[in-house]
Design an enzyme around this catalytic site. Structure first.
Site, PDB file in Angstrom:
ATOM      1  N   LYS B 109     -41.632 -20.778  14.279  1.00  0.00           N
ATOM      2  CA  LYS B 109     -42.927 -21.423  14.550  1.00  0.00           C
ATOM      3  C   LYS B 109     -42.785 -22.893  14.942  1.00  0.00           C
ATOM      4  CE  LYS B 109     -45.853 -18.032  13.703  1.00  0.00           C
ATOM      5  NZ  LYS B 109     -46.675 -17.494  14.809  1.00  0.00           N
ATOM      6  N   GLU B 131     -54.521 -22.681  12.581  1.00  0.00           N
ATOM      7  CA  GLU B 131     -54.815 -21.513  11.761  1.00  0.00           C
ATOM      8  C   GLU B 131     -53.480 -21.003  11.246  1.00  0.00           C
ATOM      9  OE1 GLU B 131     -54.354 -21.294  15.010  1.00  0.00           O
ATOM     10  OE2 GLU B 131     -52.745 -19.807  14.941  1.00  0.00           O
ATOM     11  N   SER B 398     -36.725 -13.816  13.119  1.00  0.00           N
ATOM     12  CA  SER B 398     -37.676 -14.896  13.420  1.00  0.00           C
ATOM     13  C   SER B 398     -37.933 -15.836  12.248  1.00  0.00           C
ATOM     14  CB  SER B 398     -38.995 -14.300  13.901  1.00  0.00           C
ATOM     15  OG  SER B 398     -39.492 -13.382  12.954  1.00  0.00           O
TER      16      SER B 398
END
Lengths: 284, 416
Positions: B109, B131, B398
């Site tokens: 991220k 969010e 990830s």
């Protein structure tokens, strides 16, 4: 000419500002809405905006979000909203009805199926909150084929170039969002309003309704001095929320709230016409 | 026999070479998907953002700063790792991991938040909002906001706040305000609604850092571009280490940012198969899942047209996944397009399969995957078993699983 155009023409001739209440259809239950609509007309509504409930109303504040949740919990669907309009039309053939909502329920039903059903139910205009001018070519031909006016939003952030682009395809009336925010959030700055809507007047002859933040009769009167229509939503939906177990009390409060706004707008309209006559007299 | 692919030194194939290179079009459409379906108030800030991004991406100083941050702050390039024991256990192709779990803050991220926060600062915005579902994007946003001195507000479903209490505390330590969202299903989609409402009201000073490749244009393409560093590195590393490209790519897909980040630089490599893994929850047949590409239909939500989980009336359905980061009823529009044109294959993996993969990967590789990434590992094991030992499956690891301790314990009937 559909009911919207007829209604705004008549109001213009009489020097009157349109009062446009909004309700979320199916709130608090599917049987309540038609009675509320008739009550609003009796209290002075000129046009009714009927909200189609959606699970994710991203442009709405907490009051209308909660109304959507109540309506959906009671099983309200787009199809159900169209039957409400058809039922309303059994007793009222005159008052224009505009559906306001988000695109996905319409898309799921199928645009052409929706447009045909909406026309047959007696809907006059459609405001799809999340279909912008860029995406509008996808929906305009079908709306137009069904003689449904595409009511469009213009916001304080809309550039003059975009205003022209939106007005080129908008129909019925322009819905001017009075502030940056969600429905019911802020209060109205009536002083700035005249300047904000002036650029719309230069490119469009469509009537301008102003909404978001009209809470009191004073707000309604202030808006009526510069706009052609006053849209009232969250404050009415709150009245329903306050009387969930008592539909008769909800109807009475809706009528009282809207009636007070009607009186304030009419008084402001009378004053405007008096000023207008005086100006004409001085000129003569 | 494996497909022999000669080393390919191109990193940026010419535009227009393939259908997907022409997407999105000028209005943000990937075929019939994407676009900008928002309230009028947001059109001006989206135009402003699109202009600023177009300027920044060709500004050498901006890109140099971005690359420096990715190296020194994020810790890139992340390693390529051969999961030998997992490969052996699966019995078939060699499984390799792209180690995004070793990035600063523990997941991919941060690649995107570093980029968007630099853009926010460049645009003179002083406040960022985000969010978050699992909390990884929220933490990554709070992290870059702390570094750049930006005010940060993160919207998080109250149900997710319960599931991811540690991440909530991390965000608060970083100086962010975490606002609970109690509307709707109290998860990621509702947090996104609330962030959009905040943005509408605060467009002048606020930059909305969307965490995935969804939302109105230009977000899907912009977030993809920031995440594409994953695939660019992996492609180069594969060529350096193995002198070849992988036979298959596998990544989990919620909104789909880690997946598109890995896939995008390989789209022109026709012999590289691409697999996206959605959250199958209790199983697609139960309806309790979060797999719109596997079972949904086209619709419009959160500013874009894409595959959505919805009922016959066009209302958005509640989703279920053991992984909060995959618990979303939509998916990035580019994935919808890649599915329709057949360039990528989308499958689903259940909660139980993901948990099993989590435990196996932890025990035999010493790598604890995030529950999201465990979905990719679960499918990679199955896929590898159908392939030969000289073939290569590249999995996007990830994120790391530290945040998921309570979910894993709860699933095992234990309390921490």
């Amino acid at each position: 000419m559909n009911r919207l155009d007829t209604r705004f023409d008549a109001l213009r001739q009489r020097g009157r500002t349109a009062l446009i209440p909004y309700l979320t259809a199916g709130d608090p239950g599917p049987d309540a809405t038609v009675g509320f609509m008739h009550g609003l007309v009796e209290a002075g509504a000129d046009v009714i905006e009927l909200g189609v409930p959606f699970t994710d109303p991203m442009a709405d504040g907490p009051v209308i979000q909660a109304a959507c949740e109540r309506a959906l919990a009671n099983g309200t669907s787009l199809k159900g909203v169209l039957s409400m309009v058809a039922q309303f039309r059994e007793r009222d053939a005159e008052t224009p009805v505009v559906l306001m909502g988000y695109y996905n329920p319409i898309d799921r039903m199928g645009l052409s199926t929706f447009c045909e059903a909406a026309r047959n139910s007696g809907v006059d205009g459609v405001l799809i909150v999340d279909v912008t001018a860029e995406e509008a070519p996808e929906v305009l031909p079908e709306l137009s084929a069904a003689a449904l006016s595409p009511v469009c939003l213009i916001a304080p952030t809309t550039s003059e170039a975009r205003i022209a682009k939106i007005c080129a395809h908008a129909g019925g009336y322009i819905y001017y969002v009075s502030f940056k925010g969600v429905t019911g959030a802020s209060s109205l700055d009536a002083d700035r309003l005249a300047d904000q809507i002036a650029p719309i007047r230069t490119v469009s002859a469509l009537p301008i309704g102003v909404g978001f933040g009209v809470r009191t009769p004073t707000d309604a009167a202030a808006v009526s001095r510069v706009a052609d229509g006053v849209v009232v939503g969250s404050v009415l939906v709150s009245r329903i929320a306050d009387n969930l177990d008592d539909p008769a009390a909800a109807t009475a409060e809706l009528r009282a709230t809207l009636g007070a706004m009607r009186d304030a707008i009419d008084a402001a309209d009378d004053e405007q016409r008096k000023i207008h006559r005086q100006e004409e007299g001085e000129r003569a | 026999m494996s497909t022999t692919i000669s080393p390919d030194t191109r990193s940026h194939p010419a535009p227009g070479e393939h259908a997907w290179r022409d997407t999105p079009d000028g209005r943000g459409h990937f075929g019939p998907y994407g676009g900008r379906f928002v309230a009028e108030t947001l059109m001006a800030p989206l135009d402003e953002l699109a202009r600023a991004y177009d300027e920044a991406r060709v500004d050498e100083a901006f890109m140099a700063r971005l690359h420096a941050d990715l190296a020194d702050f994020v810790g890139r390039p992340t390693p390529l790792y051969h999961a030998e024991r997992l490969s052996e256990k699966a019995g078939g192709a060699q499984i390799w991991f792209k180690r995004e779990d070793l990035s600063h803050t523990g997941a991919h991220k941060i690649n995107n938040t570093v980029g968007q926060a630099l853009l926010a600062a460049r645009m003179g915005k002083t406040r960022v909002i985000a969010e978050t579902g699992a909390g990884q994007h929220g933490v990554a946003t709070a992290t870059v906001a702390a570094r750049l001195g930006l005010t940060c507000v993160v919207y998080m479903g109250s149900e997710d706040m319960r599931r991811q209490a540690t991440n909530v505390y991390r965000m608060r330590l970083l100086g962010a305000e975490v606002r609970p969202v109690d509307s709707g299903s109290k998860t990621l989609k509702d947090a996104m609604n609330e962030a959009l409402r905040d943005w509408v009201a605060n467009v002048d000073d606020t930059f909305y850092i969307i965490g995935t490749v969804a939302g109105p244009a230009p977000y899907p393409a912009m977030v993809r571009d920031f995440q594409a560093v994953i695939g660019q590195e992996a492609r180069r590393q594969m060529q350096e280490r193995l002198k070849r490209l992988p036979d298959a790519l596998v990544a989990c897909v919620g909104g789909g940012s880690n997946a598109i980040g890995l896939f995008y630089p390989f789209l022109d490599d026709k012999d590289v198969a691409i697999h996206g893994v959605e959250a199958g929850g209790d199983g697609i047949e139960t309806g309790r899942h979060a797999a719109p590409l596997s079972s949904g239909r086209s619709g419009v939500l959160h500013g874009n047209r894409t595959y959505l989980m919805q009922d016959d009336n066009g209302q958005i359905l509640g989703t279920h996944s053991i992984s909060a980061g995959l618990d979303y009823p939509g998916v990035g529009p580019e994935h919808s397009w890649l599915k329709d044109i057949g360039r990528a294959n989308y499958v689903s993996v259940t909660d139980a399969e993901a948990l099993d993969a989590f435990h196996e990967c932890t025990r035999i590789e010493g790598i604890m995957p995030a529950l999201e990434s465990a979905h990719a590992v679960a499918y990679a094991r199955k896929l590898a078993a159908t392939m030969s030992p000289d073939q290569v499956v590249l999995v996007n690891m990830s994120g790391r699983g530290d945040k998921d301790m309570s979910s894993v314990a709860e699933a095992a009937g234990e309390t921490l």
